[in-house]
Design an enzyme around this catalytic site. Structure first.
Site, PDB file in Angstrom:
ATOM      1  N   LYS A  22       9.024  33.312   1.998  1.00 29.00           N
ATOM      2  CA  LYS A  22       8.312  32.807   0.809  1.00 29.00           C
ATOM      3  C   LYS A  22       7.295  31.742   1.197  1.00 29.00           C
ATOM      4  O   LYS A  22       6.134  31.792   0.793  1.00 29.00           O
ATOM      5  CB  LYS A  22       9.346  32.218  -0.170  1.00 29.00           C
ATOM      6  N   ASN A  23       7.751  30.754   1.998  1.00 28.72           N
ATOM      7  CA  ASN A  23       6.884  29.603   2.268  1.00 28.72           C
ATOM      8  C   ASN A  23       5.762  29.907   3.257  1.00 28.72           C
ATOM      9  O   ASN A  23       4.891  29.057   3.481  1.00 28.72           O
ATOM     10  CB  ASN A  23       7.719  28.402   2.730  1.00 28.72           C
ATOM     11  N   CYS A 116       9.171  17.931 -10.612  1.00 27.82           N
ATOM     12  CA  CYS A 116       9.907  18.789  -9.687  1.00 27.82           C
ATOM     13  C   CYS A 116      11.347  18.357  -9.610  1.00 27.82           C
ATOM     14  O   CYS A 116      11.667  17.172  -9.662  1.00 27.82           O
ATOM     15  CB  CYS A 116       9.292  18.716  -8.312  1.00 27.82           C
ATOM     16  N   ARG A 121       7.867  14.030  -5.381  1.00 27.67           N
ATOM     17  CA  ARG A 121       6.989  14.885  -4.580  1.00 27.67           C
ATOM     18  C   ARG A 121       5.494  14.642  -4.856  1.00 27.67           C
ATOM     19  O   ARG A 121       4.793  15.518  -5.361  1.00 27.67           O
ATOM     20  CB  ARG A 121       7.343  16.359  -4.800  1.00 27.67           C
ATOM     21  N   ASP A 305      15.748  22.769   3.632  1.00 25.70           N
ATOM     22  CA  ASP A 305      16.027  23.915   2.754  1.00 25.70           C
ATOM     23  C   ASP A 305      17.323  24.647   3.114  1.00 25.70           C
ATOM     24  O   ASP A 305      17.842  25.415   2.312  1.00 25.70           O
ATOM     25  CB  ASP A 305      14.864  24.918   2.787  1.00 25.70           C
ATOM     26  N   ARG A 397      13.411  32.339  -7.554  1.00 30.86           N
ATOM     27  CA  ARG A 397      12.180  31.847  -6.907  1.00 30.86           C
ATOM     28  C   ARG A 397      12.200  32.157  -5.410  1.00 30.86           C
ATOM     29  O   ARG A 397      11.133  32.275  -4.799  1.00 30.86           O
ATOM     30  CB  ARG A 397      12.048  30.336  -7.087  1.00 30.86           C
TER      31      ARG A 397
HETATM   32  N1  EPU Z   1       5.106  13.924   0.359  1.00 29.24           N
HETATM   33  C1  EPU Z   1       4.444  12.813  -0.089  1.00 29.24           C
HETATM   34  N2  EPU Z   1       3.095  12.915  -0.320  1.00 29.24           N
HETATM   35  C2  EPU Z   1       2.392  14.063  -0.107  1.00 29.24           C
HETATM   36  C3  EPU Z   1       3.086  15.198   0.358  1.00 29.24           C
HETATM   37  C4  EPU Z   1       4.453  15.101   0.585  1.00 29.24           C
HETATM   38  O1  EPU Z   1       5.030  11.750  -0.280  1.00 29.24           O
HETATM   39  O2  EPU Z   1       1.180  14.075  -0.344  1.00 29.24           O
HETATM   40  C5  EPU Z   1       6.571  13.849   0.560  1.00 29.24           C
HETATM   41  C6  EPU Z   1       7.284  14.751  -0.459  1.00 29.24           C
HETATM   42  O3  EPU Z   1       7.453  14.078  -1.678  1.00 29.24           O
HETATM   43  C7  EPU Z   1       8.560  15.091   0.233  1.00 29.24           C
HETATM   44  C8  EPU Z   1       8.174  15.138   1.712  1.00 29.24           C
HETATM   45  O4  EPU Z   1       6.930  14.412   1.808  1.00 29.24           O
HETATM   46  O5  EPU Z   1       9.496  14.081   0.031  1.00 29.24           O
HETATM   47  C9  EPU Z   1       7.986  16.547   2.271  1.00 29.24           C
HETATM   48  O6  EPU Z   1       6.930  17.199   1.619  1.00 29.24           O
HETATM   49  P1  EPU Z   1       6.074  18.379   2.288  1.00 29.24           P
HETATM   50  O7  EPU Z   1       4.665  18.206   1.817  1.00 29.24           O
HETATM   51  O8  EPU Z   1       6.326  18.426   3.760  1.00 29.24           O
HETATM   52  O9  EPU Z   1       6.728  19.649   1.632  1.00 29.24           O
HETATM   53  P2  EPU Z   1       6.060  20.688   0.643  1.00 29.24           P
HETATM   54  O10 EPU Z   1       4.814  21.227   1.218  1.00 29.24           O
HETATM   55  O11 EPU Z   1       6.040  20.136  -0.731  1.00 29.24           O
HETATM   56  C10 EPU Z   1       7.312  22.692   1.777  1.00 29.24           C
HETATM   57  C11 EPU Z   1       8.171  23.828   1.283  1.00 29.24           C
HETATM   58  C12 EPU Z   1       9.508  23.281   0.831  1.00 29.24           C
HETATM   59  C13 EPU Z   1      10.161  22.606   2.039  1.00 29.24           C
HETATM   60  C14 EPU Z   1       9.240  21.504   2.587  1.00 29.24           C
HETATM   61  C15 EPU Z   1       9.781  20.829   3.830  1.00 29.24           C
HETATM   62  C16 EPU Z   1       6.580  25.411   0.434  1.00 29.24           C
HETATM   63  C17 EPU Z   1       6.008  26.119  -0.740  1.00 29.24           C
HETATM   64  N3  EPU Z   1       7.511  24.492   0.173  1.00 29.24           N
HETATM   65  O12 EPU Z   1       7.175  21.816   0.658  1.00 29.24           O
HETATM   66  O13 EPU Z   1      10.296  24.391   0.427  1.00 29.24           O
HETATM   67  O14 EPU Z   1      11.392  22.041   1.657  1.00 29.24           O
HETATM   68  O15 EPU Z   1       7.942  22.062   2.892  1.00 29.24           O
HETATM   69  O16 EPU Z   1      10.012  21.765   4.818  1.00 29.24           O
HETATM   70  O17 EPU Z   1       6.209  25.694   1.561  1.00 29.24           O
HETATM   71  C18 EPU Z   1      11.963  25.513  -0.793  1.00 29.24           C
HETATM   72  O18 EPU Z   1      11.535  26.576  -0.313  1.00 29.24           O
HETATM   73  O19 EPU Z   1      13.055  25.429  -1.404  1.00 29.24           O
HETATM   74  C19 EPU Z   1      11.186  24.290  -0.604  1.00 29.24           C
HETATM   75  C20 EPU Z   1      11.387  23.200  -1.349  1.00 29.24           C
END
Ligand code: EPU
Length: 418
Positions: A22-23, A116, A121, A305, A397
């Site tokens: 998915k990701n 969320c 996030r 995850d 999802r």
């Molecule tokens: N964060 C910030 N500011 C930002 C971006 C992130 O503070 O601008 C914080 C977030 O709040 C969080 C942490 O950094 O606490 C990690 O966020 P990240 O941006 O790395 O994750 P993401 O892109 O929102 C993706 C996956 C998640 C997975 C995380 C970590 C997708 C669509 N989602 O999320 O997947 O947990 O990376 O590996 O790729 C899931 O599939 O269940 C899922 C939540």
């Protein structure tokens, strides 16, 4: 309302083939608006998050068709520059459209993704990085307006290796005539997959999987045919299902290297693991042992995850497991539901202390989020009696056909409508 009804304590056996990730599929679908020709994606999982992303692509003007796990995307010459709130609110990852829309149109207007279940996030790292690229960012009453006369490549140091921010910067800077460096970039396999996909379309990106990604912008991207890499989180979830039920299961279509960060936890719990090329057989003991200490970290650390299903299996292990979550604040939402099923989990801020009990027992529980929902399925499979899980939209999802797959493996599980 739909619910999963699980009659537990049936051992699983046989083989499960893991779907596309998915990701990895989500950012690649967003990237398709940058391609001048048709993109054909194979191994694209059938999940509601993917359906929502396809809906956004159609809203923007793309033609999208799906035949089983193959999705074809033809871009439009006149893309829209905005995504309405109802589409944005369905999932946070729709923010990854921001980078490619600005790259293509020089502007974009998106509503901020809805609240969320995993905590606040924020997207501050995405937006601060955009500003460094000569993009003007205006936040106004829950929407973001971005404009630029020209994206100017630069060197960006991420304060945290955010997966989404790394993807958004790659997609914002892949077109043009400048060079961008992302230091402290996320190193997850899904980032390498995005680089591979873009390079197949004619991009010039290197370094994904390492600390620094270098993007030499190119004039245009053509189309390509690409197969999405296997979902490492779906694989680890099925490993937890096998472990919690004392089963032997062969998990096919995996990338062995991507499973590596979770292997120690299953070994410590007493599971035997036998790897062959692109598959693994896990053989669980009758009673699991406790895992001393698990701490989630960015890749190649233990993935956040994979955590909740492993917490679920540790609930019925012998001894006390300590779990430490460092990525998301509200990761433990489902632990209250696991406790309803007889678990003994105590949360101290980011630490979960899991005292092993002999067994789960069936109960009526609600999925609170995607991976928490998978943890409840894990508990239900191991439980004495019947478990009813509602709020299945969370589970749908990220897990394709979960009840069908588990039934084939011998579980007594069905989806019912109330
Ligand atoms: N964060 C910030 N500011 C930002 C971006 C992130 O503070 O601008 C914080 C977030 O709040 C969080 C942490 O950094 O606490 C990690 O966020 P990240 O941006 O790395 O994750 P993401 O892109 O929102 C993706 C996956 C998640 C997975 C995380 C970590 C997708 C669509 N989602 O999320 O997947 O947990 O990376 O590996 O790729 C899931 O599939 O269940 C899922 C939540």
């Amino acid at each position: 309302m739909e619910r999963l009804v699980i009659n537990g304590k049936r051992p699983l056996s046989g083989e499960i083939k893991i779907h596309g990730a998915k990701n990895a599929a989500l950012p690649i679908l967003c990237a398709c608006i940058l391609c001048d020709e048709k993109v054909i994606l194979h191994n694209c999982p059938k999940l509601s998050d993917i359906d929502n992303t396809i809906e956004i692509l159609r809203y923007l003007g793309c033609k999208v068709s799906r035949d089983e796990d193959t999705v074809e995307i033809s871009n439009s010459d006149c893309l829209k520059d905005n995504i309405p709130r109802d589409l944005m609110n369905k999932m946070r990852s729709s923010i990854i459209f921001l980078g490619p829309l600005i790259a293509k149109l020089g502007k974009a207007n998106l509503c901020l993704p809805g609240g969320c279940e995993l905590g606040p996030r924020p997207i501050d790292i995405h937006l601060k990085s955009f500003e460094k690229l000569n993009i003007d960012v205006f936040e106004h009453r829950g929407s973001i307006d971005c404009k630029t006369d020209k994206i100017k490549g630069t060197s960006i140091n991420l304060p945290f290796p955010s997966v989404g921010a790394t993807e958004n910067i790659m997609l914002a800077t892949v077109l043009g005539n400048t060079k961008t460096l992302i230091h402290n970039a996320a190193r997850e396999p899904e980032i390498i997959e995005l680089q591979n996909f873009l390079n197949k379309c004619g991009a010039d990106i290197s370094g994904a999987g390492e600390n620094c990604i270098i993007i030499n912008a190119v004039k245009k991207l053509h189309g390509c045919e690409h197969s999405i890499l296997p979902d490492r989180i779906e694989a680890s979830t099925y490993m937890s299902f096998a472990a919690a039920t004392g089963s032997s299961l062969t998990i096919k279509n995996i990338c062995n290297e991507h499973i590596e960060p979770v292997v120690f936890a299953f070994r410590e719990a007493g599971c035997d693991m036998n790897f062959k090329e692109n598959e693994l057989t896990i053989c669980a003991p009758k009673r699991l042992k406790r895992i001393m200490h698990i701490k989630t970290l960015v890749y190649p650390g233990f993935p956040t995850d994979s955590g909740m299903p492993i917490i679920a299996m540790s609930c019925i292990a012998e001894g006390t497991t300590i779990f430490e979550e460092t990525i998301f604040q509200n990761r433990y939402n489902a632990t209250a539901e696991l406790n309803k099923m007889g678990a003994n989990i105590k949360i101290y801020d980011r630490i979960a202390v899991i005292e092993g009990v002999k067994s789960f027992y069936g109960a009526d529980v609600e999925a609170t989020d995607l991976r928490g929902g998978a943890a409840l399925v894990c508990a239900g499979l191991a439980a004495q009696g019947t478990t009813n899980i509602t709020q299945l939209q969370h589970i749908d999802r990220g897990y394709e056909n979960i009840e069908h797959n588990l039934s084939l493996l011998g579980a007594d599980i069905k989806r019912e409508k109330n």
